[in-house]
Design an enzyme around this catalytic site. Sequence first.
Site, short mmCIF file in Angstrom:
data_model
loop_
_atom_site.label_atom_id
_atom_site.label_comp_id
_atom_site.label_asym_id
_atom_site.label_seq_id
_atom_site.Cartn_x
_atom_site.Cartn_y
_atom_site.Cartn_z
CG ASP A 89 1.67 -3.78 9.53
OD1 ASP A 89 1.91 -4.99 9.29
OD2 ASP A 89 1.70 -2.89 8.66
CB THR A 107 -2.10 7.17 -3.16
OG1 THR A 107 -1.53 5.85 -3.29
CG2 THR A 107 -1.15 8.17 -3.80
CG ASP A 136 5.32 -4.34 10.67
OD1 ASP A 136 6.05 -4.82 9.78
OD2 ASP A 136 5.03 -3.12 10.72
NE ARG A 194 -2.43 1.01 3.65
CZ ARG A 194 -3.18 1.02 4.75
NH1 ARG A 194 -4.48 0.93 4.65
NH2 ARG A 194 -2.61 1.08 5.94
#
Length: 211
Positions: free
Chosen positions: A202, A110, A205, A106
């Site tokens: 996340d 944006t 992670d 990602r």
Amino acid sequence: MTTPEVHHIVHPLIQHKLTLMRDKNASTSSFRRLLGELSTLMAYEITRDMPLHPVQVETPLETTTGQAIDGKKLALISILRAGNGFLDGMLSVVPGARIGHIGLYRDPKTLQAIEYYFKMPTQMEERDAIVVDPMLATGNSAVMALDRIKQLKPRSIKFVCLLTCPEGIATLHAAHPDVPIYTAAIDRGLNEKGYIVPGLGDAGDRIFGTL
């Protein structure tokens, strides 16, 4: 017009393990183990409608006819990298499934998905596809993945995630109203960085210890 489906899996064991995973103090090994256990439990619900065919089998007493699934007709498709955390648990239920990978990341500015890898099993038109990614947040990565997978015309597609939110569901179903979503939680929404809140951080992670 296809009516979008969202299957919120609320089995007590799934909800218990998800709560443990949300804890910011959970270790990498604990998070990874819980994800494997949770994905195994979710697999039972996700595969509930898999077709069966009759199989003749010899019991110790006589010949009988049982029912069996064809795991080789199933394709588990991981959205890299976090989707790989789902695979071992689901393969423990359907070990004959084939594996596909689609690499997306990602763009932090944006929030749009960018593809960097795509490798799928052959004869996808004969397979039922289960696409896995722990988080359905903005929905942009999921939509891109489904766009690419649909080009191969699989027999059916399901999308599986640990967590989602109203924004992610709306984005996915606006683009792919025929794809059912299976999830363990529908959280409140997204923060300014596009992360699910309250969420669990996340997932990639936390799975791979790259915090």
